[in-house]
Design a protein around this motif. Structure first.
Motif, PDB file in Angstrom:
ATOM      1  N   GLN A 167       0.820  -1.217   0.000  1.00  0.00           N
ATOM      2  CA  GLN A 167       0.000   0.000   0.000  1.00  0.00           C
ATOM      3  C   GLN A 167       0.852   1.265   0.000  1.00  0.00           C
ATOM      4  O   GLN A 167       0.442   2.289  -0.564  1.00  0.00           O
ATOM      5  N   ALA A 168       2.021   1.191   0.614  1.00  0.00           N
ATOM      6  CA  ALA A 168       2.880   2.373   0.679  1.00  0.00           C
ATOM      7  C   ALA A 168       3.591   2.640  -0.634  1.00  0.00           C
ATOM      8  O   ALA A 168       4.103   3.741  -0.859  1.00  0.00           O
ATOM      9  N   SER A 169       3.635   1.639  -1.527  1.00  0.00           N
ATOM     10  CA  SER A 169       4.298   1.812  -2.811  1.00  0.00           C
ATOM     11  C   SER A 169       3.350   2.438  -3.824  1.00  0.00           C
ATOM     12  O   SER A 169       2.131   2.336  -3.684  1.00  0.00           O
ATOM     13  N   PRO A 170       3.892   3.112  -4.862  1.00  0.00           N
ATOM     14  CA  PRO A 170       3.030   3.785  -5.841  1.00  0.00           C
ATOM     15  C   PRO A 170       2.085   2.828  -6.559  1.00  0.00           C
ATOM     16  O   PRO A 170       2.439   1.686  -6.857  1.00  0.00           O
ATOM     17  N   GLY A 171       0.879   3.292  -6.811  1.00  0.00           N
ATOM     18  CA  GLY A 171      -0.123   2.506  -7.508  1.00  0.00           C
ATOM     19  C   GLY A 171      -1.355   3.356  -7.765  1.00  0.00           C
ATOM     20  O   GLY A 171      -1.435   4.513  -7.319  1.00  0.00           O
ATOM     21  N   PRO A 172      -2.339   2.826  -8.474  1.00  0.00           N
ATOM     22  CA  PRO A 172      -3.553   3.597  -8.773  1.00  0.00           C
ATOM     23  C   PRO A 172      -4.272   4.120  -7.534  1.00  0.00           C
ATOM     24  O   PRO A 172      -4.851   5.212  -7.573  1.00  0.00           O
ATOM     25  N   ASN A 173      -4.270   3.356  -6.437  1.00  0.00           N
ATOM     26  CA  ASN A 173      -4.932   3.831  -5.219  1.00  0.00           C
ATOM     27  C   ASN A 173      -4.284   5.128  -4.719  1.00  0.00           C
ATOM     28  O   ASN A 173      -4.974   6.117  -4.432  1.00  0.00           O
ATOM     29  N   MET A 174      -2.975   5.094  -4.601  1.00  0.00           N
ATOM     30  CA  MET A 174      -2.249   6.283  -4.147  1.00  0.00           C
ATOM     31  C   MET A 174      -2.462   7.444  -5.112  1.00  0.00           C
ATOM     32  O   MET A 174      -2.650   8.598  -4.704  1.00  0.00           O
ATOM     33  N   PHE A 175      -2.452   7.146  -6.400  1.00  0.00           N
ATOM     34  CA  PHE A 175      -2.643   8.142  -7.449  1.00  0.00           C
ATOM     35  C   PHE A 175      -3.962   8.881  -7.231  1.00  0.00           C
ATOM     36  O   PHE A 175      -4.025  10.121  -7.276  1.00  0.00           O
ATOM     37  N   ALA A 176      -5.028   8.119  -6.998  1.00  0.00           N
ATOM     38  CA  ALA A 176      -6.363   8.709  -6.823  1.00  0.00           C
ATOM     39  C   ALA A 176      -6.422   9.594  -5.584  1.00  0.00           C
ATOM     40  O   ALA A 176      -7.016  10.681  -5.601  1.00  0.00           O
ATOM     41  N   VAL A 177      -5.813   9.148  -4.484  1.00  0.00           N
ATOM     42  CA  VAL A 177      -5.835   9.920  -3.241  1.00  0.00           C
ATOM     43  C   VAL A 177      -5.080  11.234  -3.408  1.00  0.00           C
ATOM     44  O   VAL A 177      -5.561  12.310  -3.005  1.00  0.00           O
ATOM     45  N   ILE A 178      -3.902  11.176  -4.025  1.00  0.00           N
ATOM     46  CA  ILE A 178      -3.085  12.380  -4.171  1.00  0.00           C
ATOM     47  C   ILE A 178      -3.747  13.391  -5.101  1.00  0.00           C
ATOM     48  O   ILE A 178      -3.777  14.596  -4.814  1.00  0.00           O
ATOM     49  N   GLU A 179      -4.294  12.907  -6.229  1.00  0.00           N
ATOM     50  CA  GLU A 179      -4.977  13.816  -7.144  1.00  0.00           C
ATOM     51  C   GLU A 179      -6.125  14.542  -6.451  1.00  0.00           C
ATOM     52  O   GLU A 179      -6.306  15.752  -6.616  1.00  0.00           O
ATOM     53  N   THR A 180      -6.888  13.789  -5.688  1.00  0.00           N
ATOM     54  CA  THR A 180      -8.028  14.387  -4.988  1.00  0.00           C
ATOM     55  C   THR A 180      -7.563  15.364  -3.917  1.00  0.00           C
ATOM     56  O   THR A 180      -8.128  16.458  -3.760  1.00  0.00           O
ATOM     57  N   ALA A 181      -6.536  14.997  -3.171  1.00  0.00           N
ATOM     58  CA  ALA A 181      -6.029  15.866  -2.102  1.00  0.00           C
ATOM     59  C   ALA A 181      -5.498  17.175  -2.661  1.00  0.00           C
ATOM     60  O   ALA A 181      -5.728  18.251  -2.085  1.00  0.00           O
ATOM     61  N   LEU A 182      -4.783  17.109  -3.784  1.00  0.00           N
ATOM     62  CA  LEU A 182      -4.207  18.319  -4.370  1.00  0.00           C
ATOM     63  C   LEU A 182      -5.283  19.294  -4.844  1.00  0.00           C
ATOM     64  O   LEU A 182      -5.119  20.505  -4.732  1.00  0.00           O
ATOM     65  N   GLY A 183      -6.385  18.761  -5.383  1.00  0.00           N
ATOM     66  CA  GLY A 183      -7.377  19.635  -5.980  1.00  0.00           C
ATOM     67  C   GLY A 183      -8.604  19.918  -5.136  1.00  0.00           C
ATOM     68  O   GLY A 183      -9.169  21.011  -5.198  1.00  0.00           O
ATOM     69  N   ARG A 184      -9.041  18.942  -4.341  1.00  0.00           N
ATOM     70  CA  ARG A 184     -10.304  19.097  -3.629  1.00  0.00           C
ATOM     71  C   ARG A 184     -10.133  19.204  -2.118  1.00  0.00           C
ATOM     72  O   ARG A 184     -11.106  19.423  -1.401  1.00  0.00           O
ATOM     73  N   GLY A 185      -8.935  18.961  -1.630  1.00  0.00           N
ATOM     74  CA  GLY A 185      -8.708  19.123  -0.208  1.00  0.00           C
ATOM     75  C   GLY A 185      -8.826  17.841   0.595  1.00  0.00           C
ATOM     76  O   GLY A 185      -9.069  16.756   0.069  1.00  0.00           O
TER      77      GLY A 185
END
Length: 211
Positions: A16-34
């Motif tokens: 889970q700590a390694s890069p993958g689609p799950n992490m990708f989705a969380v980071i994209e959302t955090a950067l734009g929507r908070g």
């Protein structure tokens, strides 16, 4: 059983700590929507892990053992998808174009944010391979389906803590400014990781069909 759970937790946390689609989705959302939306995506991912655990306890591994061609096909599909994500990220770095990891700024409902996390983890080839490995290991240690099902909350808690950390971290102004400055390095890391995962799956698929 406790020893098996601890080994599973360590392996799952590393995945889970390694890069993958799950992490990708969380980071994209955090950067734009908070933070709130990012944590709802995390909640969706955690919910999805409970479904994966239920599928594993019902004999997910046995299904693929009975129909090995299905697993081989999924390896090729998942591998190609991850290679595509890696190619996009590395191409953006080399060309100096726009980042593929883009802040999701469009307003969405809480349910939509949760749903994104849920469907990301349910369609994530990395998650499929992880749960197949977990099912094989857990049943191999002598656990019954009910005990395998109990792994779900453990994995969900791990997902909440790890992806929640990313969600909180990337929802800060400091992280947003840092990403804007160093996005090429971050994209290069994501692209390399996705490509490596994709190639690994493709090679595994080729080995399956090799006479």
């Amino acid at each position: 059983m406790l020893q098996s759970f601890l080994l599973v937790l360590l392996g799952v946390a590393a995945a889970q700590a390694s890069p993958g689609p799950n992490m990708f989705a969380v980071i994209e959302t955090a950067l734009g929507r908070g933070r709130r939306s990012a944590l709802l995506v995390v909640a969706g991912i955690a919910s999805g892990t409970l479904v994966w655990a239920a599928l594993a306890s019902l004999g997910l591994g046995a299904v693929f053992a009975a129909v090995p061609a299905l697993l081989t096909a999924l390896k090729f599909i998942g591998g190609a998808y991850l290679c595509y994500l890696g190619f996009r990220a590395l191409r953006a770095v080399l060309r100096g174009g726009e980042a593929t990891l883009r802040a999701e700024t469009r307003a969405v409902s809480d349910l939509a944010a949760w749903r994104r996390g849920f469907f990301v983890v349910m369609t994530n080839p990395k998650a499929l391979m992880m749960w197949l490995a977990l099912a094989t290991f857990l049943f191999g240690t002598g656990l019954n389906p009910g005990q395998v099902l109990l792994v779900g909350p453990v994995v969900a808690l791990s997902a909440t803590l790890i992806y929640g950390f990313y969600g909180v971290m990337f929802s800060t102004g400091f992280a947003s400014r840092g990403y804007a400055r160093f996005w090429r390095w971050i994209e290069a890391a994501f692209g390399t990781a996705f490509s490596a995962l994709g190639i690994t799956l493709l090679i595994s698929g080729l080995r399956d069909i090799r006479p």
